[in-house]
Design an enzyme around this catalytic site. Structure first.
Site, mmCIF file in Angstrom:
data_model
loop_
_atom_site.group_PDB
_atom_site.id
_atom_site.type_symbol
_atom_site.label_atom_id
_atom_site.label_comp_id
_atom_site.label_asym_id
_atom_site.label_seq_id
_atom_site.Cartn_x
_atom_site.Cartn_y
_atom_site.Cartn_z
ATOM 1 N N ASN A 4 0.885 -1.034 -0.035
ATOM 2 C CA ASN A 4 -0.112 0.176 -0.180
ATOM 3 C C ASN A 4 0.712 1.248 -0.058
ATOM 4 O O ASN A 4 1.455 1.543 0.890
ATOM 5 C CB ASN A 4 -0.970 -0.034 1.290
ATOM 6 C CG ASN A 4 -1.729 1.152 1.462
ATOM 7 O OD1 ASN A 4 -2.044 1.886 0.480
ATOM 8 N ND2 ASN A 4 -2.276 1.374 2.716
ATOM 9 N N LYS A 10 0.197 4.030 -0.318
ATOM 10 C CA LYS A 10 -0.438 5.320 0.401
ATOM 11 C C LYS A 10 -0.504 6.556 -0.406
ATOM 12 O O LYS A 10 -0.291 6.612 -1.682
ATOM 13 C CB LYS A 10 -0.002 5.585 1.923
ATOM 14 C CG LYS A 10 -0.043 4.397 2.728
ATOM 15 C CD LYS A 10 0.046 4.672 3.987
ATOM 16 C CE LYS A 10 0.398 3.394 4.997
ATOM 17 N NZ LYS A 10 0.258 3.394 6.145
ATOM 18 N N HIS A 53 -9.535 0.979 4.906
ATOM 19 C CA HIS A 53 -8.254 1.058 5.624
ATOM 20 C C HIS A 53 -8.368 2.186 6.989
ATOM 21 O O HIS A 53 -9.468 2.999 6.805
ATOM 22 C CB HIS A 53 -7.136 1.648 4.638
ATOM 23 C CG HIS A 53 -5.888 1.697 5.254
ATOM 24 N ND1 HIS A 53 -5.300 2.681 6.230
ATOM 25 C CD2 HIS A 53 -5.013 0.781 4.791
ATOM 26 C CE1 HIS A 53 -4.185 2.274 6.566
ATOM 27 N NE2 HIS A 53 -3.696 1.309 5.731
ATOM 28 N N GLU A 103 -6.922 4.367 8.169
ATOM 29 C CA GLU A 103 -6.625 5.851 7.772
ATOM 30 C C GLU A 103 -7.864 6.630 7.149
ATOM 31 O O GLU A 103 -8.426 7.623 7.394
ATOM 32 C CB GLU A 103 -5.265 6.048 6.818
ATOM 33 C CG GLU A 103 -4.225 5.767 7.435
ATOM 34 C CD GLU A 103 -2.754 5.255 6.885
ATOM 35 O OE1 GLU A 103 -3.002 5.288 5.537
ATOM 36 O OE2 GLU A 103 -2.054 4.775 7.517
ATOM 37 N N GLU A 113 -5.343 -5.200 10.573
ATOM 38 C CA GLU A 113 -4.508 -4.505 10.895
ATOM 39 C C GLU A 113 -4.844 -3.596 12.037
ATOM 40 O O GLU A 113 -5.616 -2.593 12.116
ATOM 41 C CB GLU A 113 -4.472 -3.344 9.737
ATOM 42 C CG GLU A 113 -4.383 -4.039 8.360
ATOM 43 C CD GLU A 113 -3.650 -2.647 7.635
ATOM 44 O OE1 GLU A 113 -2.635 -3.202 6.925
ATOM 45 O OE2 GLU A 113 -4.187 -1.727 7.079
ATOM 46 N N GLY A 167 2.080 2.002 10.877
ATOM 47 C CA GLY A 167 3.126 3.294 10.563
ATOM 48 C C GLY A 167 3.876 3.681 11.782
ATOM 49 O O GLY A 167 4.484 4.776 11.891
ATOM 50 N N SER A 217 3.542 -1.993 10.543
ATOM 51 C CA SER A 217 4.643 -2.156 10.689
ATOM 52 C C SER A 217 5.610 -3.289 10.083
ATOM 53 O O SER A 217 6.482 -3.720 10.834
ATOM 54 C CB SER A 217 5.163 -1.867 12.008
ATOM 55 O OG SER A 217 4.688 -0.437 12.306
#
Ligand code: PEP
Length: 256
Positions: A9, A11, A94, A96, A164, A170, A210
């Site tokens: 991904n 991003k 996701h 985010e 996730e 991250g 991560s």
């Protein structure tokens, strides 16, 4: 038999020029690795260029998001029909997007339906936040996310789930293989309840948070974990290659 998968991904990173360079840096190496589905998910504006760059290779293409309507007055949005022409996979839900763009379970459900309708393979992301994890609410949160995302969807053909934990994305603070396996057990239980045992057995479940070349082995050594959704490390050609290579080697002889 579930084929392992590593999905990158990217991003909101890479200009079209940078995306081109990144694909060129990983194409030959990725193409040599067998027995793993290798997916890259660049930003929308690079999809068409990347599609051409990977033509004839075993690398597969995904998008990072979509809108659930097919067309119309939705300025700035990208529809499932537009993507179906360009790529095979699409990341949906996701964290985010849930966090910064207020995507609710209902929206995720609409996006999943829209993707499946045009034959896109969704990578559905679910996972608990740090405070939910600390309050031991992982089971409740993951169960609720699955139920709301999948409400009214009869066939999960093509769907992939990425577990996730939000606290691991991250942050450089990955979960442990054991923690992930436990939650995947719960996800499988839920899928079997909502659908049946066979659907659960065939469902590919990835870990995301991560993942690096240094820790991928810990995850893919677990037979429940079918691979990874990789953010930051997917932007470094050599590191991404190493993640895919290790997955291929380790998964060569493992099954759930
Ligand atoms: C992600 O973007 O889904 C992700 C897991 O990011 P990172 O690998 O950077 O934590």
């Amino acid at each position: 038999m579930r084929v392992p998968m590593i999905a990158g991904n990217w991003k909101m990173n890479t200009t079209v020029g940078e995306a081109t360079e990144l694909v060129k840096a990983m194409r030959a190496g990725l193409d040599q690795i067998a027995n793993v589905d290798k997916v890259i998910c660049p930003p929308f504006i690079s999809l068409a260029v990347v599609k051409e760059l990977i033509r004839g290779s075993s690398i597969r293409l995904g998008a990072q998001n979509l809108y659930f309507e097919e067309k119309g007055a939705y300025t700035g949005e990208i529809s499932p029909l537009m993507l179906a022409d360009l790529c095979e996979f699409v990341i949906i839900g996701h964290s985010e997007r849930r966090q910064y763009f207020n995507e609710t379970g209902e929206i995720v459900n609409k996006k999943l339906r829209a993707a499946l309708k045009v034959g896109l393979k969704p990578i559905l992301c679910i996972g608990e936040k740090l405070e939910e994890n600390e309050a031991r609410r992982t089971e409740e949160v993951v169960t609720e996310q699955l139920e709301s995302s999948l409400a009214g969807i009869d066939s999960l053909d093509g769907l992939i789930i990425a577990y996730e934990p939000v606290w691991a994305i991250g942050t450089g603070k990955a979960a442990t293989g054991r923690q992930v396996s436990e939650t995947i057990g719960l996800i499988l239980y839920n899928i079997a309840q909502l659908y049946d045992e066979e659907v659960a057995q065939q469902m590919r479940i990835l870990y995301g948070g991560s993942v690096t070349a240094d820790n991928i082995a810990e995850f893919v050594q677990q037979s429940e974990i079918d691979g990874a959704l990789v953010g930051g490390a997917s932007l470094k050609a050599n590191e991404f290659l190493s993640i895919v290579r290790q997955t291929s080697e380790i998964k060569g002889h493992l099954s759930r």
